[in-house]
Design an enzyme around this catalytic site. Structure first.
Site, PDB file in Angstrom:
ATOM      1  N   GLY A 147      17.866  60.810  -5.465  1.00 51.64           N
ATOM      2  CA  GLY A 147      17.257  60.089  -3.912  1.00 51.64           C
ATOM      3  C   GLY A 147      18.940  59.626  -3.218  1.00 51.64           C
ATOM      4  O   GLY A 147      18.491  59.313  -2.005  1.00 51.64           O
ATOM      5  N   ASP A 177      11.654  59.797  -0.132  1.00 52.90           N
ATOM      6  CA  ASP A 177      12.382  59.346  -1.010  1.00 52.90           C
ATOM      7  C   ASP A 177      12.662  58.711   0.795  1.00 52.90           C
ATOM      8  O   ASP A 177      13.514  57.324   0.072  1.00 52.90           O
ATOM      9  CB  ASP A 177      14.103  60.621  -0.701  1.00 52.90           C
TER      10      ASP A 177
END
Ligand code: PMV
Length: 307
Positions: free
Chosen positions: A86, A130
Protein backbone atom coordinates in the site's frame (compact mmCIF):
# COMPACT_ATOMS: atom_id res chain seq x y z
CA UNK A 1 5.13 23.58 7.61
CA UNK A 2 2.96 20.48 8.09
CA UNK A 3 4.12 16.91 8.69
CA UNK A 4 1.68 14.03 8.16
CA UNK A 5 2.05 10.28 8.09
CA UNK A 6 -0.09 7.46 6.74
CA UNK A 7 0.26 3.70 7.27
CA UNK A 8 0.78 0.94 4.75
CA UNK A 9 -1.71 -1.92 4.57
CA UNK A 10 -2.14 -5.60 4.01
CA UNK A 11 -5.18 -7.29 2.52
CA UNK A 12 -5.95 -10.11 4.93
CA UNK A 13 -8.75 -11.74 2.93
CA UNK A 14 -10.76 -11.01 -0.21
CA UNK A 15 -8.41 -9.50 -2.82
CA UNK A 16 -9.64 -9.92 -6.40
CA UNK A 17 -13.08 -11.03 -5.18
CA UNK A 18 -13.63 -7.46 -3.90
CA UNK A 19 -13.47 -6.26 -7.51
CA UNK A 20 -16.68 -8.31 -8.07
CA UNK A 21 -18.35 -6.75 -5.04
CA UNK A 22 -17.47 -9.53 -2.61
CA UNK A 23 -16.44 -8.63 0.96
CA UNK A 24 -12.77 -8.07 1.85
CA UNK A 25 -10.71 -7.29 4.95
CA UNK A 26 -7.65 -5.03 5.10
CA UNK A 27 -5.49 -3.97 8.06
CA UNK A 28 -3.16 -1.01 8.57
CA UNK A 29 0.43 -1.89 9.52
CA UNK A 30 3.19 -0.20 11.49
CA UNK A 31 5.19 0.89 8.46
CA UNK A 32 4.45 4.50 7.53
CA UNK A 33 5.04 7.08 4.90
CA UNK A 34 5.76 10.64 6.12
CA UNK A 35 5.05 13.75 4.11
CA UNK A 36 6.39 17.25 4.79
CA UNK A 37 4.60 20.09 3.01
CA UNK A 38 5.90 23.63 3.33
CA UNK A 39 5.40 26.97 1.59
CA UNK A 40 8.20 27.49 -0.92
CA UNK A 41 9.43 29.82 -3.66
CA UNK A 42 8.70 27.14 -6.29
CA UNK A 43 6.77 23.85 -6.55
CA UNK A 44 9.06 20.93 -5.75
CA UNK A 45 8.48 17.23 -5.19
CA UNK A 46 11.25 15.44 -3.34
CA UNK A 47 13.71 18.04 -4.51
CA UNK A 48 12.55 17.49 -8.12
CA UNK A 49 13.93 13.97 -8.46
CA UNK A 50 12.40 13.00 -11.79
CA UNK A 51 12.45 9.21 -11.38
CA UNK A 52 10.79 9.27 -7.98
CA UNK A 53 8.30 6.37 -7.84
CA UNK A 54 5.81 8.57 -5.96
CA UNK A 55 5.93 11.60 -8.20
CA UNK A 56 2.72 11.05 -10.16
CA UNK A 57 0.69 10.26 -7.03
CA UNK A 58 1.95 13.45 -5.39
CA UNK A 59 1.29 15.51 -8.50
CA UNK A 60 -2.26 14.13 -8.84
CA UNK A 61 -2.89 14.80 -5.12
CA UNK A 62 -1.71 18.40 -5.51
CA UNK A 63 -3.98 18.87 -8.51
CA UNK A 64 -6.97 17.74 -6.40
CA UNK A 65 -6.60 20.12 -3.46
CA UNK A 66 -4.02 22.82 -4.06
CA UNK A 67 -4.64 26.15 -5.76
CA UNK A 68 -2.26 28.89 -4.81
CA UNK A 69 1.26 29.68 -3.72
CA UNK A 70 4.07 27.22 -4.40
CA UNK A 71 4.67 24.40 -1.92
CA UNK A 72 7.44 21.91 -1.53
CA UNK A 73 6.57 18.27 -0.81
CA UNK A 74 9.00 15.76 0.63
CA UNK A 75 8.24 12.12 1.41
CA UNK A 76 10.04 9.53 3.54
CA UNK A 77 8.78 5.96 3.38
CA UNK A 78 9.25 2.73 5.33
CA UNK A 79 7.44 0.90 2.50
CA UNK A 80 8.84 -0.66 -0.68
CA UNK A 81 6.91 0.67 -3.65
CA UNK A 82 5.15 -2.03 -5.70
CA UNK A 83 5.28 -4.63 -2.94
CA UNK A 84 1.54 -4.98 -2.21
CA UNK A 85 1.91 -3.09 1.08
CA UNK A 86 0.00 0.00 0.00
CA UNK A 87 2.80 2.51 -0.56
CA UNK A 88 0.97 4.33 -3.37
CA UNK A 89 -2.12 4.70 -1.18
CA UNK A 90 -0.02 5.93 1.75
CA UNK A 91 1.76 8.55 -0.36
CA UNK A 92 -1.53 9.82 -1.81
CA UNK A 93 -3.25 9.92 1.59
CA UNK A 94 -0.32 11.57 3.41
CA UNK A 95 0.13 14.21 0.68
CA UNK A 96 -3.58 15.05 0.51
CA UNK A 97 -3.70 15.28 4.31
CA UNK A 98 -0.68 17.60 4.46
CA UNK A 99 -2.05 19.95 1.80
CA UNK A 100 -5.52 19.93 3.36
CA UNK A 101 -4.05 20.60 6.80
CA UNK A 102 -2.11 23.60 5.40
CA UNK A 103 -5.54 24.94 4.41
CA UNK A 104 -7.15 23.93 7.73
CA UNK A 105 -9.43 21.42 5.95
CA UNK A 106 -8.26 18.03 7.29
CA UNK A 107 -11.24 15.63 7.02
CA UNK A 108 -10.82 11.85 6.91
CA UNK A 109 -13.73 10.93 4.61
CA UNK A 110 -12.62 13.55 2.09
CA UNK A 111 -9.01 12.38 2.23
CA UNK A 112 -10.17 8.78 1.63
CA UNK A 113 -12.36 9.82 -1.31
CA UNK A 114 -9.74 11.97 -3.01
CA UNK A 115 -7.08 9.31 -2.35
CA UNK A 116 -9.26 6.78 -4.18
CA UNK A 117 -9.65 9.20 -7.09
CA UNK A 118 -5.86 9.77 -7.22
CA UNK A 119 -5.12 6.02 -7.25
CA UNK A 120 -7.75 5.41 -9.94
CA UNK A 121 -6.38 8.21 -12.12
CA UNK A 122 -2.73 7.19 -11.80
CA UNK A 123 -3.23 3.39 -11.98
CA UNK A 124 -6.23 3.28 -14.27
CA UNK A 125 -7.94 0.76 -11.99
CA UNK A 126 -8.29 0.58 -8.22
CA UNK A 127 -10.69 -0.28 -5.46
CA UNK A 128 -10.96 2.05 -2.46
CA UNK A 129 -9.56 -0.53 -0.02
CA UNK A 130 -5.97 0.71 0.17
CA UNK A 131 -6.68 4.42 0.49
CA UNK A 132 -9.54 3.85 2.97
CA UNK A 133 -7.49 1.68 5.31
CA UNK A 134 -4.50 4.03 5.09
CA UNK A 135 -6.81 6.93 6.02
CA UNK A 136 -8.74 5.17 8.78
CA UNK A 137 -6.03 2.90 10.24
CA UNK A 138 -6.84 -0.19 12.37
CA UNK A 139 -8.82 -2.40 10.02
CA UNK A 140 -11.61 -2.06 7.50
CA UNK A 141 -14.26 -4.35 6.17
CA UNK A 142 -15.37 -3.59 2.62
CA UNK A 143 -18.73 -4.83 1.41
CA UNK A 144 -21.29 -4.12 -1.29
CA UNK A 145 -23.89 -3.95 1.49
CA UNK A 146 -24.20 -1.37 4.22
CA UNK A 147 -23.53 -2.76 7.69
CA UNK A 148 -22.61 -1.84 11.27
CA UNK A 149 -19.76 0.61 11.96
CA UNK A 150 -20.10 2.20 8.54
CA UNK A 151 -17.40 4.82 7.81
CA UNK A 152 -18.03 5.95 4.25
CA UNK A 153 -19.11 4.70 0.83
CA UNK A 154 -17.52 5.16 -2.58
CA UNK A 155 -19.00 4.78 -6.03
CA UNK A 156 -17.12 4.55 -9.31
CA UNK A 157 -18.08 3.10 -12.70
CA UNK A 158 -21.46 1.93 -11.32
CA UNK A 159 -19.74 0.00 -8.50
CA UNK A 160 -20.32 0.94 -4.86
CA UNK A 161 -18.16 -0.04 -1.92
CA UNK A 162 -19.27 0.48 1.67
CA UNK A 163 -16.32 0.83 4.04
CA UNK A 164 -16.73 -0.20 7.68
CA UNK A 165 -14.52 0.11 10.74
CA UNK A 166 -13.10 -3.21 11.89
CA UNK A 167 -11.52 -3.70 15.29
CA UNK A 168 -8.48 -5.90 14.84
CA UNK A 169 -6.68 -7.81 17.55
CA UNK A 170 -2.96 -7.17 17.88
CA UNK A 171 -1.38 -9.49 15.38
CA UNK A 172 2.18 -10.15 14.26
CA UNK A 173 2.43 -10.77 10.56
CA UNK A 174 5.53 -11.61 8.59
CA UNK A 175 5.48 -10.22 5.08
CA UNK A 176 7.57 -12.12 2.54
CA UNK A 177 8.45 -9.81 -0.32
CA UNK A 178 9.37 -11.65 -3.53
CA UNK A 179 11.12 -8.61 -5.01
CA UNK A 180 8.97 -9.08 -8.13
CA UNK A 181 6.98 -6.04 -9.19
CA UNK A 182 3.68 -7.10 -10.80
CA UNK A 183 1.20 -4.40 -11.90
CA UNK A 184 -2.32 -4.86 -10.53
CA UNK A 185 -4.36 -3.99 -13.67
CA UNK A 186 -3.45 -6.97 -15.91
CA UNK A 187 -3.98 -9.46 -13.05
CA UNK A 188 -7.42 -8.01 -12.33
CA UNK A 189 -8.27 -8.25 -16.05
CA UNK A 190 -7.10 -11.86 -16.24
CA UNK A 191 -9.35 -12.85 -13.32
CA UNK A 192 -12.26 -11.01 -14.92
CA UNK A 193 -11.83 -13.00 -18.15
CA UNK A 194 -11.64 -16.29 -16.25
CA UNK A 195 -14.78 -15.50 -14.29
CA UNK A 196 -16.77 -14.57 -17.39
CA UNK A 197 -15.72 -17.80 -19.15
CA UNK A 198 -15.76 -20.43 -16.37
CA UNK A 199 -18.31 -21.40 -13.77
CA UNK A 200 -15.61 -22.77 -11.44
CA UNK A 201 -13.91 -19.37 -11.39
CA UNK A 202 -17.17 -17.62 -10.46
CA UNK A 203 -17.62 -20.19 -7.67
CA UNK A 204 -14.08 -19.53 -6.44
CA UNK A 205 -14.86 -15.78 -6.21
CA UNK A 206 -18.09 -16.54 -4.32
CA UNK A 207 -16.22 -18.79 -1.88
CA UNK A 208 -13.57 -16.07 -1.30
CA UNK A 209 -16.42 -13.72 -0.37
CA UNK A 210 -17.71 -16.27 2.17
CA UNK A 211 -14.18 -16.68 3.53
CA UNK A 212 -13.99 -12.95 4.22
CA UNK A 213 -17.27 -13.11 6.14
CA UNK A 214 -16.02 -16.10 8.15
CA UNK A 215 -12.79 -14.17 8.73
CA UNK A 216 -14.82 -11.33 10.26
CA UNK A 217 -16.23 -13.74 12.88
CA UNK A 218 -12.77 -15.16 13.57
CA UNK A 219 -11.38 -11.64 14.11
CA UNK A 220 -14.28 -10.70 16.39
CA UNK A 221 -13.51 -13.76 18.54
CA UNK A 222 -9.72 -13.21 18.43
CA UNK A 223 -9.61 -16.71 16.92
CA UNK A 224 -6.31 -16.67 15.05
CA UNK A 225 -6.36 -20.44 14.37
CA UNK A 226 -9.58 -20.20 12.36
CA UNK A 227 -8.34 -17.04 10.67
CA UNK A 228 -5.16 -18.85 9.62
CA UNK A 229 -7.12 -21.75 8.12
CA UNK A 230 -9.23 -19.29 6.16
CA UNK A 231 -6.05 -17.59 4.88
CA UNK A 232 -4.77 -20.97 3.67
CA UNK A 233 -7.99 -21.72 1.83
CA UNK A 234 -8.02 -18.24 0.33
CA UNK A 235 -4.51 -18.76 -1.04
CA UNK A 236 -5.55 -22.04 -2.70
CA UNK A 237 -8.46 -20.32 -4.43
CA UNK A 238 -6.29 -17.39 -5.55
CA UNK A 239 -3.73 -19.88 -6.94
CA UNK A 240 -6.50 -21.66 -8.82
CA UNK A 241 -7.50 -18.31 -10.31
CA UNK A 242 -3.92 -17.95 -11.56
CA UNK A 243 -2.71 -14.98 -9.52
CA UNK A 244 -0.04 -16.75 -7.49
CA UNK A 245 3.42 -17.58 -8.86
CA UNK A 246 6.15 -20.14 -7.97
CA UNK A 247 8.02 -17.61 -5.78
CA UNK A 248 4.88 -16.78 -3.75
CA UNK A 249 3.91 -20.46 -3.47
CA UNK A 250 7.35 -21.40 -2.18
CA UNK A 251 7.35 -18.66 0.50
CA UNK A 252 3.81 -19.65 1.55
CA UNK A 253 4.86 -23.30 1.78
CA UNK A 254 7.86 -22.71 4.07
CA UNK A 255 5.95 -20.29 6.30
CA UNK A 256 2.92 -22.55 6.89
CA UNK A 257 4.37 -25.08 9.38
CA UNK A 258 5.44 -22.14 11.58
CA UNK A 259 2.22 -20.11 11.22
CA UNK A 260 -1.54 -20.05 11.81
CA UNK A 261 -1.85 -19.49 8.08
CA UNK A 262 -0.14 -17.96 5.06
CA UNK A 263 -1.27 -16.55 1.72
CA UNK A 264 -0.39 -14.09 -1.01
CA UNK A 265 -1.58 -10.54 -0.35
CA UNK A 266 -2.78 -7.93 -2.85
CA UNK A 267 -2.78 -8.46 -6.58
CA UNK A 268 -0.30 -11.40 -6.65
CA UNK A 269 1.88 -12.38 -9.61
CA UNK A 270 4.81 -11.31 -7.41
CA UNK A 271 4.63 -8.69 -4.69
CA UNK A 272 4.25 -10.20 -1.24
CA UNK A 273 2.82 -13.04 0.83
CA UNK A 274 1.86 -12.82 4.50
CA UNK A 275 2.09 -15.28 7.38
CA UNK A 276 0.17 -14.91 10.64
CA UNK A 277 2.43 -16.28 13.35
CA UNK A 278 3.57 -16.30 16.99
CA UNK A 279 7.13 -17.02 15.87
CA UNK A 280 8.08 -14.20 13.51
CA UNK A 281 11.83 -14.83 13.77
CA UNK A 282 11.54 -18.45 12.63
CA UNK A 283 9.20 -17.49 9.78
CA UNK A 284 11.53 -14.66 8.74
CA UNK A 285 14.47 -17.05 8.64
CA UNK A 286 12.51 -19.55 6.51
CA UNK A 287 11.46 -16.81 4.09
CA UNK A 288 15.02 -15.50 3.81
CA UNK A 289 16.35 -19.02 3.10
CA UNK A 290 13.92 -19.27 0.17
CA UNK A 291 15.15 -15.96 -1.28
CA UNK A 292 12.32 -13.69 -0.04
CA UNK A 293 12.74 -10.53 2.01
CA UNK A 294 11.02 -10.92 5.40
CA UNK A 295 9.46 -7.86 7.05
CA UNK A 296 7.85 -8.22 10.49
CA UNK A 297 4.82 -5.96 10.94
CA UNK A 298 2.13 -5.39 13.56
CA UNK A 299 -1.51 -4.36 13.35
CA UNK A 300 -3.57 -1.99 15.49
CA UNK A 301 -2.13 1.28 14.20
CA UNK A 302 -3.52 4.78 13.65
CA UNK A 303 -4.59 6.00 10.25
CA UNK A 304 -3.45 9.26 8.70
CA UNK A 305 -2.22 11.74 11.31
CA UNK A 306 -0.78 15.22 11.55
CA UNK A 307 2.47 14.86 13.49
O1 PMV B 1 -1.64 -5.21 -4.61
P1 PMV B 1 -2.63 -4.14 -4.41
O2 PMV B 1 -2.43 -3.42 -3.12
O3 PMV B 1 -2.73 -3.21 -5.59
O4 PMV B 1 -4.06 -4.84 -4.21
C1 PMV B 1 -4.88 -5.18 -5.28
C2 PMV B 1 -6.16 -5.76 -4.76
C3 PMV B 1 -7.11 -6.22 -5.86
O5 PMV B 1 -8.25 -6.74 -5.20
C4 PMV B 1 -6.48 -7.31 -6.69
C5 PMV B 1 -7.50 -5.08 -6.78
C6 PMV B 1 -8.33 -4.01 -6.12
O6 PMV B 1 -8.27 -2.85 -6.61
O7 PMV B 1 -9.08 -4.29 -5.17
Amino acid sequence: MVITSAPGKLILLGEHAVVFGEPAIAVAIDLRLRCIASPSVEFTINGKVIDDAYRSYIQASMDKVWRGDPVSIRTFSDLHSGSGMGSSAAVSVATLAALMQLRGMFREPRIARLGFEVESEVQGRASPIDTSVSTHGQGIFVDSELGEDHLWSMTMDKRTWHIHHLRVPEMTIVVGYTGIHAPTGPLVDMVKDKVSENRWAREAIDRIGEISLEGMSALRNDDLSSLGELMNEDHSLLSKLGVSCPELDSLVKVARPLSYGAKLTGAGGGGSMIALTDDPDAVSEAIREKGGEPIIVHTGVQGVTVE
